[in-house]
Motif scaffolding. Structure first.
Motif, short mmCIF file in Angstrom:
data_model
loop_
_atom_site.label_atom_id
_atom_site.label_comp_id
_atom_site.label_asym_id
_atom_site.label_seq_id
_atom_site.Cartn_x
_atom_site.Cartn_y
_atom_site.Cartn_z
N PRO A 1 -11.57 39.02 69.47
CA PRO A 1 -12.73 38.79 69.18
C PRO A 1 -13.84 40.07 69.36
O PRO A 1 -14.54 40.42 68.48
CB PRO A 1 -13.61 37.65 70.12
N VAL A 2 -13.24 40.86 70.27
CA VAL A 2 -13.80 42.31 70.51
C VAL A 2 -13.51 43.07 69.17
O VAL A 2 -14.71 43.76 68.73
CB VAL A 2 -13.26 42.88 71.75
N LEU A 3 -12.39 43.00 68.80
CA LEU A 3 -11.92 43.93 67.63
C LEU A 3 -12.63 43.19 66.36
O LEU A 3 -13.16 44.17 65.68
CB LEU A 3 -10.54 44.05 67.30
N GLN A 4 -12.91 42.31 66.59
CA GLN A 4 -13.64 41.42 65.07
C GLN A 4 -14.97 41.93 65.35
O GLN A 4 -15.64 42.31 64.21
CB GLN A 4 -13.46 40.04 65.09
N ALA A 5 -15.44 41.97 66.51
CA ALA A 5 -16.97 42.30 66.68
C ALA A 5 -17.07 43.82 65.99
O ALA A 5 -18.11 44.26 65.50
CB ALA A 5 -17.49 42.21 68.02
N ALA A 6 -16.00 44.61 66.60
CA ALA A 6 -16.17 46.12 66.21
C ALA A 6 -16.25 46.21 64.48
O ALA A 6 -17.05 47.08 64.08
CB ALA A 6 -15.23 46.78 66.77
N GLY B 1 -4.02 42.34 73.15
CA GLY B 1 -4.71 42.17 71.93
C GLY B 1 -5.16 40.87 71.44
O GLY B 1 -6.33 40.74 70.77
N LEU B 2 -4.38 39.89 71.62
CA LEU B 2 -4.64 38.45 71.44
C LEU B 2 -5.93 38.08 72.14
O LEU B 2 -6.91 37.51 71.74
CB LEU B 2 -3.53 37.62 71.77
N LEU B 3 -5.98 38.45 73.66
CA LEU B 3 -7.30 38.02 74.31
C LEU B 3 -8.46 38.85 73.84
O LEU B 3 -9.59 38.11 73.76
CB LEU B 3 -6.91 38.49 75.60
N THR C 1 -12.14 31.42 74.88
CA THR C 1 -12.29 31.49 73.23
C THR C 1 -11.42 30.42 72.81
O THR C 1 -10.31 30.41 72.93
CB THR C 1 -11.95 32.86 72.67
N THR C 2 -11.83 29.54 71.80
CA THR C 2 -10.99 28.59 71.15
C THR C 2 -9.87 28.99 70.41
O THR C 2 -8.60 28.68 70.43
CB THR C 2 -11.64 27.51 70.00
N THR C 3 -9.98 30.15 69.46
CA THR C 3 -8.66 30.80 68.86
C THR C 3 -8.00 31.16 69.89
O THR C 3 -6.57 31.24 69.57
CB THR C 3 -9.09 31.72 67.75
N PHE C 4 -8.20 31.80 70.85
CA PHE C 4 -7.28 32.36 71.97
C PHE C 4 -6.40 31.36 72.69
O PHE C 4 -5.16 31.33 72.62
CB PHE C 4 -8.09 33.11 73.16
N LYS C 5 -7.08 30.21 73.11
CA LYS C 5 -6.42 29.15 73.79
C LYS C 5 -5.23 28.54 72.54
O LYS C 5 -4.14 28.39 72.98
CB LYS C 5 -7.36 28.08 74.21
N ASP C 6 -5.73 28.36 71.41
CA ASP C 6 -4.59 27.72 70.26
C ASP C 6 -3.49 28.74 70.06
O ASP C 6 -2.58 28.42 70.03
CB ASP C 6 -5.31 27.88 68.89
N LYS C 7 -4.08 30.16 69.92
CA LYS C 7 -2.71 31.02 69.60
C LYS C 7 -2.08 30.96 70.81
O LYS C 7 -0.68 31.29 70.83
CB LYS C 7 -3.20 32.48 69.09
N ALA C 8 -2.32 31.17 72.06
CA ALA C 8 -1.58 31.34 73.29
C ALA C 8 -0.76 30.12 73.53
O ALA C 8 0.49 30.27 73.66
CB ALA C 8 -2.54 31.42 74.57
N ARG C 9 -1.28 28.99 72.99
CA ARG C 9 -0.20 27.97 72.93
C ARG C 9 0.92 27.84 72.05
O ARG C 9 2.00 27.63 72.34
CB ARG C 9 -1.23 26.28 72.76
N LEU C 10 0.54 28.62 70.96
CA LEU C 10 1.57 28.80 69.76
C LEU C 10 2.54 29.85 70.37
O LEU C 10 3.73 29.86 69.71
CB LEU C 10 1.09 29.06 68.71
N GLN C 11 2.14 30.66 71.18
CA GLN C 11 3.29 31.61 71.50
C GLN C 11 3.01 32.00 72.90
O GLN C 11 2.69 33.26 73.34
CB GLN C 11 2.78 33.15 70.54
#
Ligand code: ADP
Ligand code: TRP
Length: 336
Positions: free
Chosen positions: A129-134, A124-126, A107-117
């Motif tokens: 999108p599952v939480l968002q789907a819920a 939870g970061l990984l 997932t793009t947002t995961f890769k971006d955020k992983a790079r930032l932190q």
């Protein structure tokens, strides 16, 4: 016919700004009469990137207050805080069994955020999108007003719903991104570097909580140039952005005057005066934002009212959420 369900969430990770208003909240307000709307503050999501919770409660209160100040009516919509709806967490658990590590890592947002932190690539970061789907599927929402950056998350939500239905029976409808008119306004930051944002480039972002003086100061410092060299020139991004803002908050006459001045300008005959334009824009912006800021501050100061609104929102959200969760449990067979 039952109204379609619309849902969107906003993370309490900073101050709401003019981009949030014109790109998101103004649309929510238009939707509230036509649809069955759920709008919520995604405070669990903010923990994936903001583990320090000192400011969290204030930020949650501010997002609720600012949404109401912008025109959302808590009687018409369910306006709630994510963590008040434990049904979301249970659905998240079931959906996690249908989400694959490989797709989450891509997932793009995961890769971006992983790079930032890099020191806090938490589970939870990984599974964001599952939480968002819920969040979405718990109300069986079909329309989700979000910006372009959320398209991939919505596609994942559709995939999880499909997998669930395939395995356990048809319970969850597939949600789609949705916006009025199709065209989304994007508000650039005042120095022309990227878009206005909750937490970056704060001196060039106009926040709904900014004082009159701060709004004036930021606008007067907005990037401009010498003016066009030939009549009817194309506008650089940062100039176009000032015109966009003027079209949004000034009278059509004022906006047209500066448009005409721009188009008639040439080197040696520059009719447009950016200083005057910014002065006009600053006054119109103050007139636009002041009532929103004052209403939001009044709501934030009234803790009893706030807690009543939040409780009321949670009740509405839980009613719908528990109905879906019962259907989900029955479908899976975890109903003893
Ligand atoms: P931010 O980038 O400030 O953290 P979010 O990503 O939480 O904001 O966005 C919340 C909503 O506001 C989304 O629907 C998004 O499309 C919209 N939005 C955010 N910034 C802008 C902007 N500068 N212009 C238009 N819409 C925006
Ligand atoms: N991920 C969204 C964002 O960053 C916020 C969000 C969380 C959301 N849950 C949602 C948006 C459900 C729409 C629907 O802006």
């Amino acid at each position: 016919m039952a109204k379609e369900v619309v849902l969107s969430g906003i993370r309490p990770t900073g101050f709401l700004h003019l981009g949030n208003y014109f790109g998101a909240m103004r649309n929510y307000v238009r939707m509230q009469d036509e649809y069955n709307c759920y709008f919520f503050v995604a405070n669990w999501h903010s923990l994936t990137t903001h583990p320090d919770t000192k400011e969290l409660q204030t930020a949650v209160h501010r997002v609720i207050a600012e949404n109401i100040a912008c025109g959302l009516d808590p009687e018409k919509v369910a306006l709630y805080v994510q963590s008040d709806v434990p049904e979301i967490a249970e659905l998240y658990l079931y959906l996690n069994m249908l989400a694959y590590k490989g797709e989450l890592e891509k997932t793009t947002t995961f890769k971006d955020k992983a790079r930032l932190q890099p020191d806090n690539i938490n589970a939870g970061l990984l599974t964001y999108p599952v939480l968002q789907a819920a969040d979405i599927l718990i109300h069986r929402a079909v329309k989700v007003p979000v910006g372009k950056d959320q398209e991939q998350h919505l596609e994942m939500a559709r995939n999880f719903a499909q997998r669930f239905n395939h395995r356990y029976g048809d319970v969850l409808p597939e949600p789609q991104a949705f916006n009025y008119g199709g065209e989304l306004v994007k508000i650039l930051s005042l120095d022309g570097n990227g878009k206005m944002s909750k937490s970056e480039n704060q001196l060039n972002t106009l926040y709904l909580a900014d004082t009159d003086d701060l709004l004036r100061k930021k606008i007067m410092k907005a990037k401009t140039d010498q003016g066009p060299e030939t009549p009817n020139s194309p506008k650089p991004d940062y100039i176009q952005n000032l015109f966009t803002l003027m079209r949004l908050v000034s009278t059509p006459d004022a906006a047209q005057k500066f448009e005409d001045d721009f188009n008639a300008s040439s080197t040696g005959n520059c009719i447009i005066r950016y200083g005057d334009m910014k002065k006009q824009l600053a006054e119109d912006m103050v007139t636009f934002i002041t009532p929103i800021r004052e209403k939001a501050l009044a709501i934030q100061a009234d803790k009893i009212l706030l807690s009543h609104i939040i409780k009321h929102g949670a009740e509405k959200a839980r009613e719908s959420a528990s109905a879906t969760l019962t259907a989900v449990r029955n479908a899976i067979g975890v109903n003893y």
